[in-house]
Scaffold this motif. Structure first.
Motif, PDB file in Angstrom:
ATOM      1  N   PHE A 237       0.920  -1.461   0.372  1.00 50.00           N
ATOM      2  CA  PHE A 237      -0.163   0.105  -0.594  1.00 50.00           C
ATOM      3  C   PHE A 237       0.859   0.612   0.095  1.00 50.00           C
ATOM      4  O   PHE A 237       1.720   2.088  -1.774  1.00 50.00           O
ATOM      5  N   VAL A 238       1.147   1.265   1.271  1.00 46.09           N
ATOM      6  CA  VAL A 238       1.901   3.480   1.194  1.00 46.09           C
ATOM      7  C   VAL A 238       3.033   2.752   2.485  1.00 46.09           C
ATOM      8  O   VAL A 238       2.399   2.066   3.539  1.00 46.09           O
ATOM      9  N   ILE A 239       4.395   3.928   3.059  1.00 47.77           N
ATOM     10  CA  ILE A 239       4.807   3.713   3.124  1.00 47.77           C
ATOM     11  C   ILE A 239       4.722   5.376   3.724  1.00 47.77           C
ATOM     12  O   ILE A 239       4.592   6.085   2.804  1.00 47.77           O
ATOM     13  N   GLN A 240       4.594   5.999   4.698  1.00 49.38           N
ATOM     14  CA  GLN A 240       4.011   7.440   5.431  1.00 49.38           C
ATOM     15  C   GLN A 240       4.710   8.073   6.754  1.00 49.38           C
ATOM     16  O   GLN A 240       5.764   7.285   7.715  1.00 49.38           O
TER      17      GLN A 240
ATOM     18  N   GLY B 202      -6.603  -1.052   2.775  1.00 53.43           N
ATOM     19  CA  GLY B 202      -5.676  -0.471   2.669  1.00 53.43           C
ATOM     20  C   GLY B 202      -5.080  -2.754   2.496  1.00 53.43           C
ATOM     21  O   GLY B 202      -4.042  -3.527   1.334  1.00 53.43           O
ATOM     22  N   LYS B 203      -5.717  -4.077   3.205  1.00 50.80           N
ATOM     23  CA  LYS B 203      -5.916  -5.253   3.208  1.00 50.80           C
ATOM     24  C   LYS B 203      -5.989  -5.597   1.834  1.00 50.80           C
ATOM     25  O   LYS B 203      -5.712  -6.907   1.175  1.00 50.80           O
ATOM     26  N   HIS B 204      -7.124  -4.967   1.158  1.00 56.89           N
ATOM     27  CA  HIS B 204      -7.160  -5.833  -0.003  1.00 56.89           C
ATOM     28  C   HIS B 204      -6.419  -5.283  -1.580  1.00 56.89           C
ATOM     29  O   HIS B 204      -6.787  -5.770  -2.845  1.00 56.89           O
ATOM     30  N   TYR B 205      -5.378  -4.439  -1.120  1.00 60.77           N
ATOM     31  CA  TYR B 205      -4.654  -4.083  -2.471  1.00 60.77           C
ATOM     32  C   TYR B 205      -4.029  -4.504  -3.124  1.00 60.77           C
ATOM     33  O   TYR B 205      -2.410  -4.779  -4.109  1.00 60.77           O
ATOM     34  N   ASN B 206      -3.800  -6.476  -1.994  1.00 63.01           N
ATOM     35  CA  ASN B 206      -2.340  -7.129  -3.032  1.00 63.01           C
ATOM     36  C   ASN B 206      -3.526  -7.382  -4.372  1.00 63.01           C
ATOM     37  O   ASN B 206      -2.389  -8.282  -4.782  1.00 63.01           O
ATOM     38  N   GLN B 207      -4.942  -7.057  -4.442  1.00 65.78           N
ATOM     39  CA  GLN B 207      -5.364  -7.735  -5.349  1.00 65.78           C
ATOM     40  C   GLN B 207      -4.973  -6.935  -6.589  1.00 65.78           C
ATOM     41  O   GLN B 207      -6.380  -6.974  -7.467  1.00 65.78           O
ATOM     42  N   LEU B 208      -4.914  -5.638  -6.859  1.00 63.90           N
ATOM     43  CA  LEU B 208      -4.975  -5.284  -7.431  1.00 63.90           C
ATOM     44  C   LEU B 208      -5.107  -5.017  -8.751  1.00 63.90           C
ATOM     45  O   LEU B 208      -3.757  -5.869  -8.856  1.00 63.90           O
TER      46      LEU B 208
END
Length: 235
Positions: A128-131, A148-154
């Motif tokens: 996802f991101v680092i901030q 954020g958890k589902h961004y693995n499947q983008l």
């Protein structure tokens, strides 16, 4: 018919050959013509002298004008790159001034004033991101964590790619300047982040930061610090 004596004829011949005298009026007219000619020549000389001096002064002012604006242009040259030195290594980003001039200007100002020195990466969300930023504002990131958890499947063909540099649009007064570096394509990136750059060197450092252990609030268990941010025109 009376005959003219030779002596009288001689006297008449002398009178005809003798030049006539110049009148005072003629002398005054000639004198006036001379004065006018002299005045005309003097006026012409003054005119051309002043014109030559005017051009020389303008040329000098033109050089000074060019030099002045040349100095201004040099003064406002915007850096094209920024090197973010962290405790994990250096990350070089290209700045997108044309797309986000105000954000880039604020980032450059903060960098020059050393506001990023010693700041920590407050949140790390894998894929996802680092901030990192001035202060810890978990609210902004917590708003993202549920998604954020589902961004693995983008889908990797999405418009917004990984390794984009941005700052939060939800910035509040006194919150400082927050840096976000995406680690995966994010579909609705523009809803949350104003993108103003892209990582062009040091992607492995971003990935190393992304892989650190974090707690339930996505805060790294081991502090990761920004040592400095250096602005560059070339890399």
């Amino acid at each position: 018919m009376a005959r003219i004596k030779p002596q009288a004829l001689l006297q008449q011949s002398k009178k005809k050959k003798r030049p006539s005298g110049i009148s005072v009026t003629s002398i005054l007219i000639y004198a006036l013509i001379v004065v006018v000619m002299v005045f005309f020549l003097y006026s012409s000389y003054r005119h051309w002298s002043r014109r030559s001096q005017f051009h020389m002064e303008n040329a000098s002012l033109g050089v000074e004008h060019d030099n002045m604006f040349g100095d201004i242009e040099k003064a406002v040259v915007i850096p094209k790159y920024a090197v973010i030195s962290t405790s994990k290594g250096s990350i070089t980003v290209e700045l997108y001034d044309e797309g986000s001039p105000h954000v880039v200007a604020e980032f450059i100002d903060s960098s020059k004033k050393g506001r990023f020195k010693g700041r920590l990466f407050n949140h790390v969300i894998k894929n996802f991101v680092i901030q990192a930023g001035d202060v810890d504002r978990p609210g902004t990131v917590e708003d993202w964590t549920s998604r954020g958890k589902h961004y693995n499947q983008l889908d990797t063909s999405l418009k917004h790619e990984a390794f984009m540099l941005g700052t939060s649009k939800a910035k509040q007064d006194g919150s400082g300047f927050h840096l976000f570096i995406t680690t995966a394509p994010i579909a609705d990136l523009n809803e949350k982040i104003s993108v103003f750059g892209r990582v062009v060197k040091g992607e492995e450092v971003v990935q190393e930061i992304e892989e650190v252990d974090s707690d339930e609030h996505y805060q790294p268990k081991t502090p990761i610090e920004i040592i400095d941010v250096n602005l560059k025109q070339k890399i």
